[in-house]
Design a protein around this motif. Structure first.
Motif, PDB file in Angstrom:
ATOM      1  N   LEU A 127       9.613  12.829  -0.250  1.00  0.00           N
ATOM      2  CA  LEU A 127       9.347  12.511   1.154  1.00  0.00           C
ATOM      3  C   LEU A 127      10.064  13.492   2.073  1.00  0.00           C
ATOM      4  O   LEU A 127       9.543  13.876   3.124  1.00  0.00           O
ATOM      5  CB  LEU A 127       9.776  11.077   1.455  1.00  0.00           C
TER       6      LEU A 127
ATOM      7  N   LEU B  41       2.599   9.717   1.552  1.00  0.00           N
ATOM      8  CA  LEU B  41       2.893   8.514   0.786  1.00  0.00           C
ATOM      9  C   LEU B  41       1.980   8.350  -0.424  1.00  0.00           C
ATOM     10  O   LEU B  41       2.419   7.911  -1.482  1.00  0.00           O
ATOM     11  CB  LEU B  41       2.777   7.282   1.691  1.00  0.00           C
TER      12      LEU B  41
ATOM     13  N   SER C 122       3.337   8.266  -4.106  1.00  0.00           N
ATOM     14  CA  SER C 122       3.091   7.064  -4.894  1.00  0.00           C
ATOM     15  C   SER C 122       2.565   7.423  -6.279  1.00  0.00           C
ATOM     16  O   SER C 122       2.968   6.841  -7.285  1.00  0.00           O
ATOM     17  CB  SER C 122       2.089   6.162  -4.163  1.00  0.00           C
TER      18      SER C 122
ATOM     19  N   ARG D  60       3.012   2.324  -1.777  1.00  0.00           N
ATOM     20  CA  ARG D  60       3.179   2.971  -0.471  1.00  0.00           C
ATOM     21  C   ARG D  60       4.173   2.178   0.392  1.00  0.00           C
ATOM     22  O   ARG D  60       4.961   2.760   1.132  1.00  0.00           O
ATOM     23  CB  ARG D  60       1.829   3.077   0.239  1.00  0.00           C
ATOM     24  N   GLN D  61       4.132   0.844   0.277  1.00  0.00           N
ATOM     25  CA  GLN D  61       5.045   0.009   1.060  1.00  0.00           C
ATOM     26  C   GLN D  61       6.497   0.263   0.669  1.00  0.00           C
ATOM     27  O   GLN D  61       7.382   0.370   1.536  1.00  0.00           O
ATOM     28  CB  GLN D  61       4.700  -1.462   0.860  1.00  0.00           C
ATOM     29  N   THR D  62       6.740   0.363  -0.635  1.00  0.00           N
ATOM     30  CA  THR D  62       8.096   0.642  -1.110  1.00  0.00           C
ATOM     31  C   THR D  62       8.560   2.016  -0.656  1.00  0.00           C
ATOM     32  O   THR D  62       9.690   2.199  -0.208  1.00  0.00           O
ATOM     33  CB  THR D  62       8.153   0.556  -2.642  1.00  0.00           C
ATOM     34  N   LEU D  63       7.667   2.991  -0.734  1.00  0.00           N
ATOM     35  CA  LEU D  63       8.005   4.344  -0.303  1.00  0.00           C
ATOM     36  C   LEU D  63       8.293   4.393   1.190  1.00  0.00           C
ATOM     37  O   LEU D  63       9.198   5.106   1.640  1.00  0.00           O
ATOM     38  CB  LEU D  63       6.865   5.305  -0.656  1.00  0.00           C
ATOM     39  N   TRP D  64       7.536   3.635   1.951  1.00  0.00           N
ATOM     40  CA  TRP D  64       7.766   3.591   3.393  1.00  0.00           C
ATOM     41  C   TRP D  64       9.153   3.010   3.693  1.00  0.00           C
ATOM     42  O   TRP D  64       9.862   3.488   4.568  1.00  0.00           O
ATOM     43  CB  TRP D  64       6.685   2.760   4.068  1.00  0.00           C
ATOM     44  N   ARG D  65       9.533   1.972   2.938  1.00  0.00           N
ATOM     45  CA  ARG D  65      10.846   1.364   3.125  1.00  0.00           C
ATOM     46  C   ARG D  65      11.958   2.362   2.770  1.00  0.00           C
ATOM     47  O   ARG D  65      12.973   2.441   3.476  1.00  0.00           O
ATOM     48  CB  ARG D  65      10.965   0.101   2.277  1.00  0.00           C
TER      49      ARG D  65
ATOM     50  N   LYS E 107      11.717   5.570   2.925  1.00  0.00           N
ATOM     51  CA  LYS E 107      11.703   6.627   3.949  1.00  0.00           C
ATOM     52  C   LYS E 107      12.400   6.172   5.225  1.00  0.00           C
ATOM     53  O   LYS E 107      13.173   6.936   5.829  1.00  0.00           O
ATOM     54  CB  LYS E 107      10.258   7.028   4.254  1.00  0.00           C
ATOM     55  N   MET E 108      12.156   4.940   5.635  1.00  0.00           N
ATOM     56  CA  MET E 108      12.672   4.461   6.911  1.00  0.00           C
ATOM     57  C   MET E 108      14.099   3.907   6.809  1.00  0.00           C
ATOM     58  O   MET E 108      14.832   3.907   7.793  1.00  0.00           O
ATOM     59  CB  MET E 108      11.743   3.373   7.471  1.00  0.00           C
TER      60      MET E 108
END
Length: 213
Positions: free
Chosen positions: A174, A180, A184, A191-196, A198-199
């Motif tokens: 990332l 994402l 993934s 994608r949700q886990t990756l977003w978490r 990342k943020m």
């Protein structure tokens, strides 16, 4: 001429086989695999790793050294840069699985040399910056957990759906600007886990520490 994959395996969740699969999925034909297991890339130079030393003896002019990413080749900016340049001086081409980077010392065009050398410096610096960012996130998570020992034990939340290796790889991908969907595919995370990740990398690092992962 042959292609040798060097895999550094620093945690129990990583495997050389996984890195070999990634290389083959990216279209590389690998002749040999050299792997250092249980070795920290942050503290140990490539030349000081048992199998890392072998690379300097076994690789010859015309061979290709393949790594998942340039951070496999050293512990910091200086080490990564020196390692790549040393292999290029020996006539070895260094390639990465991620983004398909190529570092070849055979070019004689001054402009191509300048671009190549600038790219080496940039990638080495990026690898060190990412490693330091991950260490800082981990330290922040540990500090937070120690500051609230009772709450940490009682409210540590759901067990992370990602391993330490997946977390570190996801942060790196990332950070390199990968989307994402592709991240993934490469990590096996949603994608949700990756977003978490990342943020809120510090929060994700904290979850791993609280669960002893």
């Amino acid at each position: 001429m042959r292609t040798v994959l060097y895999a550094r395996v620093s945690t129990r969740d990583q495997t050389a086989a996984h890195q070999l699969t990634q290389a083959r999925d990216a279209g590389f034909k690998v002749d040999d695999v050299v792997a250092d297991e249980g070795v920290s890339g942050v503290t140990t130079r490539l030349a000081e790793r048992p199998e890392g030393r072998r690379l300097f003896d076994m690789l010859r002019a015309g061979d290709t050294l393949l790594v998942r990413w340039v951070d496999r080749l050293g512990r910091d900016y200086e080490d990564v840069s020196d390692t790549i340049r040393e292999f290029m001086r020996r006539g070895v081409v260094v390639r990465t699985v991620v983004n398909g980077m190529v570092f070849d010392g055979s070019t004689e065009d001054p402009m191509q040399q300048a671009v190549r050398d600038a790219l080496i410096a940039f990638m080495a610096a990026l690898s060190q910056a990412q490693a330091e960012a991950m260490k800082e996130a981990r330290r922040a998570g540990i500090a937070h957990a120690k500051a609230q020992p009772d709450a940490a034990q009682k409210f540590r939340g759901r067990k992370p759906s990602y391993s330490r290796e997946q977390f570190e790889i996801a942060q790196r991908l990332l950070g390199e600007g990968m989307g994402l969907s592709e991240a993934s595919r490469q990590t096996g995370l949603s994608r949700q886990t990756l977003w978490r990740i990342k943020m809120d990398p510090a929060g994700c690092a904290t979850a791993l520490e609280l669960w002893g992962a």
